[in-house]
Design a protein around this motif. Structure first.
Motif, PDB file in Angstrom:
ATOM      1  N   VAL A 291       0.834  -1.203   0.000  1.00 28.98           N
ATOM      2  CA  VAL A 291       0.000   0.000   0.000  1.00 28.98           C
ATOM      3  C   VAL A 291       0.868   1.253   0.000  1.00 28.98           C
TER       4      VAL A 291
ATOM      5  N   TYR B 283      -8.218   7.287   7.112  1.00 26.22           N
ATOM      6  CA  TYR B 283      -7.017   6.739   6.488  1.00 26.22           C
ATOM      7  C   TYR B 283      -7.378   6.317   5.071  1.00 26.22           C
TER       8      TYR B 283
ATOM      9  N   GLN C 263      -3.821   0.201  -2.683  1.00 21.88           N
ATOM     10  CA  GLN C 263      -3.218  -1.127  -2.516  1.00 21.88           C
ATOM     11  C   GLN C 263      -3.074  -1.825  -3.865  1.00 21.88           C
TER      12      GLN C 263
ATOM     13  N   HIS D  50      -6.473 -11.908   8.108  1.00 18.95           N
ATOM     14  CA  HIS D  50      -6.381 -11.302   9.445  1.00 18.95           C
ATOM     15  C   HIS D  50      -7.687 -10.583   9.776  1.00 18.95           C
TER      16      HIS D  50
ATOM     17  N   HIS E  80      -8.903  -7.036  12.280  1.00 19.21           N
ATOM     18  CA  HIS E  80      -8.386  -5.950  13.122  1.00 19.21           C
ATOM     19  C   HIS E  80      -9.536  -5.133  13.663  1.00 19.21           C
TER      20      HIS E  80
ATOM     21  N   ARG F  26     -12.909  -1.383   0.788  1.00 22.15           N
ATOM     22  CA  ARG F  26     -12.104  -1.315  -0.446  1.00 22.15           C
ATOM     23  C   ARG F  26     -12.994  -0.720  -1.512  1.00 22.15           C
TER      24      ARG F  26
ATOM     25  N   HIS G 239     -10.533 -11.256   7.024  1.00 26.13           N
ATOM     26  CA  HIS G 239     -10.488 -10.948   5.594  1.00 26.13           C
ATOM     27  C   HIS G 239      -9.107 -11.191   5.019  1.00 26.13           C
TER      28      HIS G 239
ATOM     29  N   HIS H 226      -7.063 -11.222   0.822  1.00 21.46           N
ATOM     30  CA  HIS H 226      -7.225 -10.838  -0.580  1.00 21.46           C
ATOM     31  C   HIS H 226      -6.470 -11.803  -1.498  1.00 21.46           C
TER      32      HIS H 226
ATOM     33  N   LEU I 126     -10.039   3.432   5.933  1.00 20.28           N
ATOM     34  CA  LEU I 126     -10.191   2.885   7.284  1.00 20.28           C
ATOM     35  C   LEU I 126     -10.434   4.016   8.279  1.00 20.28           C
TER      36      LEU I 126
ATOM     37  N   LEU J  40      -8.904   4.008  10.888  1.00 19.27           N
ATOM     38  CA  LEU J  40      -7.682   3.781  11.665  1.00 19.27           C
ATOM     39  C   LEU J  40      -7.259   4.977  12.530  1.00 19.27           C
TER      40      LEU J  40
END
Ligand code: 1HN
Length: 348
Positions: free
Chosen positions: A73, A93, A97, A108, A110, A116, A149, A151, A165, A167
């Motif tokens: 990214v 954020y 990507q 993973h 989070h 997306r 999730h 990819h 995000l 974030l």
């Protein structure tokens, strides 16, 4: 209004003594923390051009194998907020990507929520909790907080998407972390946009009186969104913005808790002036080109460019084409501000 006392007015020994005791006087900083009438804003109104991002992202594809990146990214960082803080706006954020054919980005989950928005390429996919979500240009894919999730890319050529995000909010709360997992078992059937939530206004009957799933629909195909905007435009008066919100089909509420997502159509030659408001936003250009005035910044935009809009900004956006519509994807933090009770729409 009384002039507040400054730090310099205080005796140096007193200031040093406060510091030694981890104490800070409020009054020299009060007006900075709580300015009159309008927040102080460090966020720069700006545009990131895809023409600048794309070659650098492809270079990252040569320089860094996916195994050494986890997620490959380039982050769209607002210089007004400090590049290292990875904020497009204070709450949002944004990254671009890149995934190359046959690469995989490991499974993973989070605590921040992510979406997306597909910018380029064919054959990418995200798996969310076992549901395989194909990524076509313009599709919106949700990966909400806490959901597994990963990819992949089974096509040819580069696939690029925009990540958004919450974030900065979650990180600011010291609540941001992830868990890594084994690859998911993928259910081999189309995603819920193709069966359970085929059409707005229709939901599976059984879900009416069942506990509502928090995130029942995780893919919003662009072809549906674009067609819906074109149809909405036929019944929307000039002066009213042609804009659709992405929502949870079971509840009608915004689909994630902190960030909101919507799609805007600009008719040929149209200039829109969205209401001035307390939310910050990011606009991504799906199709078309034009100009934007964001406070005092005059920005030109074209396909796949991305813009940052500070809180309380005055905004006007124009479609330069007199024959073709333009389409924008918007991310904003209005859901969080509304929940916290300070979302405002302001006088121009
Ligand atoms: C993340 O999990 C992804 O899953 C992308 O593709 C960007 C940026 C910060 C934190 C987690 C992804 C991210 C991220």
């Amino acid at each position: 209004m009384a002039q507040l006392g400054t730090l310099e007015e205080l005796p140096l020994d007193y200031r040093n003594d406060l510091t030694a005791n981890n104490l800070v006087p409020l009054w020299p900083s009060l007006r900075a923390a709580l300015p009159y009438d309008i927040p102080s804003r460090r966020t720069k109104p700006m545009v990131w051009r895809y023409a600048d991002i794309r070659p650098r992202l492809l270079r990252a594809g040569e320089l860094t194998p996916i195994e050494k990146a986890e997620r490959r990214v380039l982050v769209l960082a607002n210089p007004g907020l400090g590049l290292e803080n990875m904020q497009a706006t204070p709450s949002i954020y944004i990254g671009m990507q890149l995934i190359l054919p046959r690469e995989t980005a490991p499974n993973h989950w989070h605590t921040p929520s992510a979406i997306r928005f597909v910018v380029e390429g064919e054959g990418g996919f995200t798996v969310v909790e076992g549901e395989k979500l194909p990524m076509k240009r313009g599709d919106l894919i949700l990966t909400p907080s806490g959901l597994w999730h990963e990819h992949g890319h089974e096509g040819s050529g580069p696939v690029v998407w925009l990540d958004a995000l919450d974030l900065p909010v979650v990180y600011g709360l010291e609540a941001s972390y992830c868990l890594e997992g084994e690859p998911q078992t993928v259910r081999n059937r189309p995603d819920a946009s193709q069966n359970r939530y085929r059409r707005s206004g229709l939901i599976p009957y059984a879900s009416l009186r069942a506990p509502r799933a928090a995130y029942p629909l995780r893919r919003f195909p662009w072809e549906d969104t674009r067609a819906a905007l074109c149809d909405l435009a036929t019944v929307t008066d000039g002066g009213e913005i042609v804009q659709l919100a992405y929502v949870n089909p079971e509840t009608g509420a915004e689909c994630l808790p902190i960030l909101g997502f919507s799609a805007i159509m600009l008719r040929p030659g149209e200039t829109i002036k969205p209401v001035r408001r307390s939310a910050s936003a990011v606009l991504h250009v799906v199709e078309g080109e034009g100009e934007a005035r964001i406070d005092n910044a005059e920005l030109a935009w074209g396909g796949q460019d991305t813009m940052a809009i500070p809180t309380h900004a005055r905004v006007a956006i124009s479609n330069r084409s007199s024959s073709k519509p333009a389409f924008l994807f918007q991310v904003d933090d209005a859901p969080m501000q509304s929940k916290l009770g300070f979302y405002e729409e302001l006088e121009a």
